[in-house]
Design an enzyme around this catalytic site. Sequence first.
Site, PDB file in Angstrom:
ATOM      1  N   SER A  15      50.218  42.719  31.495  1.00  0.00           N
ATOM      2  CA  SER A  15      48.995  42.409  32.255  1.00  0.00           C
ATOM      3  C   SER A  15      48.079  41.400  31.571  1.00  0.00           C
ATOM      4  O   SER A  15      47.323  40.701  32.238  1.00  0.00           O
ATOM      5  CB  SER A  15      48.235  43.702  32.555  1.00  0.00           C
ATOM      6  OG  SER A  15      47.931  44.400  31.356  1.00  0.00           O
ATOM      7  N   GLU A  66      30.098  43.765  38.358  1.00  0.00           N
ATOM      8  CA  GLU A  66      29.742  44.593  37.213  1.00  0.00           C
ATOM      9  C   GLU A  66      30.882  44.506  36.227  1.00  0.00           C
ATOM     10  O   GLU A  66      32.021  44.222  36.603  1.00  0.00           O
ATOM     11  CB  GLU A  66      29.512  46.042  37.642  1.00  0.00           C
ATOM     12  CG  GLU A  66      30.741  46.923  37.675  1.00  0.00           C
ATOM     13  CD  GLU A  66      31.782  46.520  38.695  1.00  0.00           C
ATOM     14  OE1 GLU A  66      31.401  45.923  39.717  1.00  0.00           O
ATOM     15  OE2 GLU A  66      32.971  46.778  38.454  1.00  0.00           O
ATOM     16  N   LYS A  92      43.495  39.615  36.061  1.00  0.00           N
ATOM     17  CA  LYS A  92      42.254  39.778  36.821  1.00  0.00           C
ATOM     18  C   LYS A  92      41.846  38.520  37.606  1.00  0.00           C
ATOM     19  O   LYS A  92      41.240  38.610  38.654  1.00  0.00           O
ATOM     20  CB  LYS A  92      41.111  40.198  35.889  1.00  0.00           C
ATOM     21  CG  LYS A  92      41.237  41.634  35.422  1.00  0.00           C
ATOM     22  CD  LYS A  92      39.919  42.145  34.876  1.00  0.00           C
ATOM     23  CE  LYS A  92      40.006  43.627  34.547  1.00  0.00           C
ATOM     24  NZ  LYS A  92      40.807  43.890  33.334  1.00  0.00           N
TER      25      LYS A  92
HETATM   26  C1  LIG Z   1      41.320  45.161  33.027  1.00  0.00           C
HETATM   27  C2  LIG Z   1      42.687  45.192  32.465  1.00  0.00           C
HETATM   28  C3  LIG Z   1      43.593  46.239  32.737  1.00  0.00           C
HETATM   29  C4  LIG Z   1      43.245  47.453  33.539  1.00  0.00           C
HETATM   30  O1  LIG Z   1      42.842  47.228  34.835  1.00  0.00           O
HETATM   31  P1  LIG Z   1      43.761  47.577  36.085  1.00  0.00           P
HETATM   32  O2  LIG Z   1      42.858  47.403  37.245  1.00  0.00           O
HETATM   33  O3  LIG Z   1      44.251  48.982  35.922  1.00  0.00           O
HETATM   34  O4  LIG Z   1      44.876  46.613  36.080  1.00  0.00           O
HETATM   35  C5  LIG Z   1      44.883  46.166  32.219  1.00  0.00           C
HETATM   36  N1  LIG Z   1      45.257  45.135  31.435  1.00  0.00           N
HETATM   37  C6  LIG Z   1      44.424  44.121  31.144  1.00  0.00           C
HETATM   38  C7  LIG Z   1      44.908  43.010  30.282  1.00  0.00           C
HETATM   39  C8  LIG Z   1      43.106  44.115  31.647  1.00  0.00           C
HETATM   40  O5  LIG Z   1      42.288  43.106  31.346  1.00  0.00           O
END
Ligand SMILES: *Cc1c(COP(=O)(O)O)cnc(C)c1O
Length: 388
Positions: A371, A112, A90
């Site tokens: 992610s 938000e 993010k």
């Molecule tokens: C917020 C988040 C997601 C999901 O958000 P996307 O916009 O679909 O990427 C996935 N993995 C992690 C670690 C997150 O913090």
Amino acid sequence: MSKSIVEKGFYGEFGGSYVPEDLQEVLDTLEEQFNRYKDDPEFVEEFQFYLKEYIGRENPLTLAKNVSEKIGGAKIYLKREDLNHTGAHKINNAIGQILLAKRMGAKRVIAETGAGQHGVATATACAMFGMECIIYMGKLDTERQALNVFRMELLGAKVIPVEKGQGRLKEAVDEALNDLVRNYKDTFYLLGSAVGPHPFPTIVKHFQSVISEESKRQILHKEGKLPAAVVACVGGGSNAIGAFAHYIDDPSVRLVGVEPTEAPTLTEGIPAVIHGFKCLTLLDEEGNPKPTYSIAAGLDYPGVGPEHSLLKTSGRAEYVTVSGKEALEAFQTLSKLEGIIPALESSHAIAHAMKLAAELEKDDVIIVNLSGRGDKDVEQVFKMLTSN
Ligand SMILES: *Cc1c(COP(=O)(O)O)cnc(C)c1O
């Protein structure tokens, strides 16, 4: 207020901008400024600087050797977004949008947040750039995520609990949009996923595309060929679209998005307008966005980015589901076998990649977008594993 529909920012029938006119004007300015700066050499250089010096990019593409050997199929590589500053993808988007906000002369940044992860990324970026930061969060969510509220406050942000309605993400989005319309002259709305009205999905994809830009270079260097598949979890869709972006025009690369069985937006959704844009979405009998219940807070969203909606209906990408139970198993497997504790969101992608690896050949390779890291989830997993 009358609604205007702008004929741009469409991915097939999806996307667009279904918002009141006064908000549309703000979005038009945003689009104009984004187009002005995105390829500006000074802007690009500054973004690259912070990606490297603050976020710690490029992050590695790590071979999950033990997991791959155990499965005995395709090799699994992990794109290590978990190693970024703040522990997830993010921050890539938060830094990109803040640089844009500065160019546009904004003094205040608003956002938000539901579970708090996007709020923390935004507060982090604001702290570094000395920007005032206001985070809208449903009252109920502030109670459930008290530690993330404290984290944002430590970073200097002001968290405003929204009591209206159910006190959840939807009400927080409404309040943030009201703030934007009132204060657009000095305020920038920093959106956290590849969702929302145009131009937000385009902007978020642009800044997250660094993921596949790096992974493509890395896999060609390590394996001398493209991956058979790229796998990523899908909430709003930002890490997945960033992980897919540079492979969309390579038809040999399968693009696989993984949703929770408990929030199967792309698998079971129908086209509808929510939160100012059209996408595949889950609706209840009355036509309202349906509440979802994934164990991964970041995947708990009834809509999804417009480009994923098109990639699904056009058949270019595949979308599958993985249950919370399977994700919890993958969370433990990766921890034990590789010494990497993944976020529960990412664990959904890992669970599916392990199934896919077993179906593919030994000389195939798969890239999974890791992610985020799982430190934030350890207490929740402890409770889930010890409660029965
Ligand atoms: C917020 C988040 C997601 C999901 O958000 P996307 O916009 O679909 O990427 C996935 N993995 C992690 C670690 C997150 O913090």
